[in-house]
Enzyme design. Structure first.
Site, PDB file in Angstrom:
ATOM      1  N   GLU A  44      44.448  42.490   6.514  1.00 51.41           N
ATOM      2  CA  GLU A  44      43.420  41.885   7.359  1.00 51.41           C
ATOM      3  C   GLU A  44      43.254  40.404   7.024  1.00 51.41           C
ATOM      4  O   GLU A  44      43.405  39.989   5.873  1.00 51.41           O
ATOM      5  CB  GLU A  44      42.088  42.615   7.162  1.00 51.41           C
ATOM      6  CG  GLU A  44      42.157  44.089   7.548  1.00 51.41           C
ATOM      7  CD  GLU A  44      40.798  44.694   7.819  1.00 51.41           C
ATOM      8  OE1 GLU A  44      40.066  44.148   8.665  1.00 51.41           O
ATOM      9  OE2 GLU A  44      40.468  45.707   7.192  1.00 51.41           O
ATOM     10  N   ASP A  45      42.956  39.614   8.040  1.00 44.57           N
ATOM     11  CA  ASP A  45      42.477  38.237   7.866  1.00 44.57           C
ATOM     12  C   ASP A  45      43.389  37.400   6.963  1.00 44.57           C
ATOM     13  O   ASP A  45      42.948  36.810   5.977  1.00 44.57           O
ATOM     14  CB  ASP A  45      41.066  38.250   7.269  1.00 44.57           C
ATOM     15  CG  ASP A  45      40.044  38.956   8.128  1.00 44.57           C
ATOM     16  OD1 ASP A  45      40.447  39.711   9.024  1.00 44.57           O
ATOM     17  OD2 ASP A  45      38.844  38.775   7.902  1.00 44.57           O
ATOM     18  N   CYS A  83      39.406  40.318  14.703  1.00 45.04           N
ATOM     19  CA  CYS A  83      40.031  41.632  14.606  1.00 45.04           C
ATOM     20  C   CYS A  83      39.927  42.513  15.850  1.00 45.04           C
ATOM     21  O   CYS A  83      40.943  42.987  16.346  1.00 45.04           O
ATOM     22  CB  CYS A  83      39.506  42.380  13.387  1.00 45.04           C
ATOM     23  SG  CYS A  83      37.725  42.372  13.205  1.00 45.04           S
ATOM     24  N   ASP A 266      46.387  41.321  10.853  1.00 41.08           N
ATOM     25  CA  ASP A 266      45.752  41.495  12.171  1.00 41.08           C
ATOM     26  C   ASP A 266      45.369  40.173  12.833  1.00 41.08           C
ATOM     27  O   ASP A 266      45.086  40.139  14.029  1.00 41.08           O
ATOM     28  CB  ASP A 266      44.560  42.454  12.107  1.00 41.08           C
ATOM     29  CG  ASP A 266      43.399  41.949  11.262  1.00 41.08           C
ATOM     30  OD1 ASP A 266      43.571  40.959  10.522  1.00 41.08           O
ATOM     31  OD2 ASP A 266      42.309  42.553  11.339  1.00 41.08           O
ATOM     32  N   HIS A 267      45.316  39.089  12.082  1.00 39.17           N
ATOM     33  CA  HIS A 267      45.153  37.723  12.600  1.00 39.17           C
ATOM     34  C   HIS A 267      45.195  36.795  11.401  1.00 39.17           C
ATOM     35  O   HIS A 267      45.492  37.233  10.281  1.00 39.17           O
ATOM     36  CB  HIS A 267      43.844  37.553  13.399  1.00 39.17           C
ATOM     37  CG  HIS A 267      42.622  37.972  12.663  1.00 39.17           C
ATOM     38  ND1 HIS A 267      42.053  37.212  11.664  1.00 39.17           N
ATOM     39  CD2 HIS A 267      41.844  39.091  12.757  1.00 39.17           C
ATOM     40  CE1 HIS A 267      40.999  37.825  11.180  1.00 39.17           C
ATOM     41  NE2 HIS A 267      40.847  38.987  11.820  1.00 39.17           N
TER      42      HIS A 267
END
Length: 552
Positions: A44-45, A83, A266-267
């Site tokens: 994530e992130d 997200c 996810d980004h």
């Protein structure tokens, strides 16, 4: 009623349009002697802070080792810098603006919570994998906009298992699996002081010091900024350890030679002016794909780098193709990650409401130039979002800006922003020199404007209407619709078909107290004597139907 009719028409148009050409809609599946397992590992992130992606600071030995036997895709882009919209596009292969999942989050809309309602033919690709015989599972993170954030809140037909104990060994003997495992340690929240202290108490290591990091020119070079970036690297190191443990388990269980492994995020980074934004810091992500020898096309060289532009909407079509499943026409992405993958001229991304504040921006990015269109010119890019302001770094940036201590590049995000931005990414990778008003780049500006306009026409951008109108069309009078229950057609003493009583609903069934199975439309279910068959239905974004049952 009129609003609902307008929405239905819009969704029908969206279902018939796409980002790809007519030729691309007939993407064939790859063919193998048997179906591979497919394991997606999603941090994530996190931007490309990995040694294998030429980051000299990163401590990522497991990912670096994986990259040596894999293909790296350094030009991979999510469809949003945050997200839930990004994950909605990933799981469907359709841009979030087409399905009503563009606002962060649907459940936090102040006027009325709602859920995205995709067009009737749009299904999450793991559900299609289930129909093809795969055992599908994920851990606790969903966040698809037609679900809530956590396991147990989405359509029950997508995953065989979702929750805190994901395990490929729960599948039937000989059954292939598809898994999506998320890694929370790199999430923005893990940079909050309380979480950092908690993780330190668990023994999480300090591997990068503040003086080692590079500070991008859009940040001031302060101890707080350096400490936050260094902490991001430490969290990445911990994620890398978790990835290594999972890959070791795969090998220990004798599955490594039958499993395609995909690692991505996810980004972009969970840092200010990165997360939530559609600059490259928010949407450019690393992607590694490892294919074991038996599933490796001759054209894919281990340890190589593929420079093509890849969009997150390409992952679903690619996974289906890897599994030998035809790519459905509703998907707007390409099976780009296969042997004969499509080459893009552009990728596209969107920014809409973020928590408390409305935004609307769209971006088109080519290999060299990037164009951003702002529907709210004159408004600042930075806003006081309660969640983001928990970051000490964010609070410091606000204080420095308000006391005039940031330079022009550092202040730009906080100030009234222009309608158009154009960047030469080759000369300006940090996107701080806006060329939109430079007449020397007028031809490029016109070309990018047209590319964005054409894409929006193809994908049917639902932000052309207000979020309130869209939400009311999805949930009339603010109430979540209830999916009608399915019905049985008994064909013989032990043969049954399920019938949907709602266009677009997904059906599931189970025998007695067994696990729910996804129902393949028009298939025949064979029941044992004295068994009880249960069934229910769900339209994405609606309530599940009541259960029906039939005793044999």
């Amino acid at each position: 009623m009129r609003k609902a009719l307008i929405m239905c028409l819009a969704l029908m148009i969206a279902a018939c349009s796409g980002e790809k050409s007519v030729d691309a809609q007939a993407t064939p599946a790859e063919t193998f002697t048997d179906q591979p397992n497919i394991l997606i590992l999603m941090a994530e992130d996190m931007s490309s802070r990995v040694g294998a992606f030429d980051d000299p600071v990163a401590q990522t030995p497991n990912l670096d080792a994986l990259a040596q036997t894999s293909v790296r895709y350094p030009n991979t882009f999510t469809t949003a810098g945050v997200c839930a919209p990004s994950r909605t596009a990933h799981i469907t292969g359709v841009h979030q603006v087409t399905v009503g999942g563009q606002h962060m989050r649907t459940r936090s809309f102040a006027k009325m919570p709602y859920r995205a309602i995709p067009p009737a033919d749009v299904k999450a690709y793991p559900e299609l994998m289930r129909h093809a015989g795969y055992y599908t599972f994920t851990n606790n993170k969903l966040d698809y906009q037609f679900s809530n954030t956590s396991a147990g809140t989405g359509p029950f037909t997508i995953w065989d298992y979702e929750g805190g104990s994901p395990d490929w060994n729960k599948r039937a003997k000989g059954q292939p699996f598809f898994a999506l495992i998320n890694f929370k340690i790199t999430h923005e929240s893990q940079l909050f002081k309380t979480e950092v202290e908690k993780n330190r108490s668990k023994g999480y290591a300090r591997v990068v010091t503040p003086n080692q990091v590079e500070v991008p020119p859009y940040y001031p070079d302060t101890p707080v900024v350096r400490e936050t970036i260094a902490q991001q690297y430490d969290n990445i190191y911990q994620m890398d350890k978790e990835v290594g443990a999972l890959l070791a388990k795969l090998k220990e269980d004798g599955l490594a030679e039958n499993t395609i492994v995909i690692w991505t995020t996810d980004h972009g980074d969970g840092l200010p002016r990165a997360k939530r934004e559609i600059y490259d810091s928010g949407i450019k992500v690393p992607l590694i794909i490892h294919r074991p020898e038996k599933f490796k096309p001759a054209s894919m060289v281990p340890g190589s780098i593929d420079e093509r532009l890849i969009s997150f909407v390409d992952i679903g079509p690619s996974v289906l193709s890897m599994a030998g499943v035809d790519v459905p026409a509703f998907m707007q992405g390409y099976a780009s990650l296969t042997a004969d993958g499509h080459s893009r001229d552009y990728v596209f991304a969107s920014k809409d409401r973020l928590d408390e504040f409305p935004f609307r921006e769209r971006v088109v990015r080519g290999q060299r130039y990037k164009y951003l269109y702002n529907y709210q010119p004159g408004e600042p890019g930075a806003r006081h979002l309660a969640y983001r302001d928990k970051l000490e770094m964010m609070r410091e940036l606000w204080a420095l800006y308000e006391t005039g201590q940031l330079n022009a590049a550092q202040s730009f995000w906080f100030e009234p922003r222009p309608q158009e931005e154009l960047y030469d990414l080759e000369l300006d990778p940090y996107e701080i020199n806006n060329l939109a008003d430079d007449p020397r780049f007028n031809n490029e500006l016109v070309r990018m404007r047209q590319a964005l306009k054409s894409w929006q026409e193809r994908v049917s951008d639902l932000s052309e209407q207000s979020e309130e109108d869209m939400a009311l069309a999805f949930w009339p009078e603010g109430k979540q619709p209830l999916t009608p229950a399915p019905s049985f057609t008994v064909l013989g003493s032990h043969d049954v078909q399920l019938n949907s009583n709602e266009v677009g609903a997904s059906l599931g069934y189970r025998f007695d107290d067994g696990a729910w199975q996804a129902y393949e439309p028009d298939s025949i279910i064979k029941a044992a004597k004295d068994s009880i068959l249960y069934s229910k239905a769900v339209r994405y974004g609606w309530q599940e139907s009541a259960e029906i049952s039939h005793k044999f």
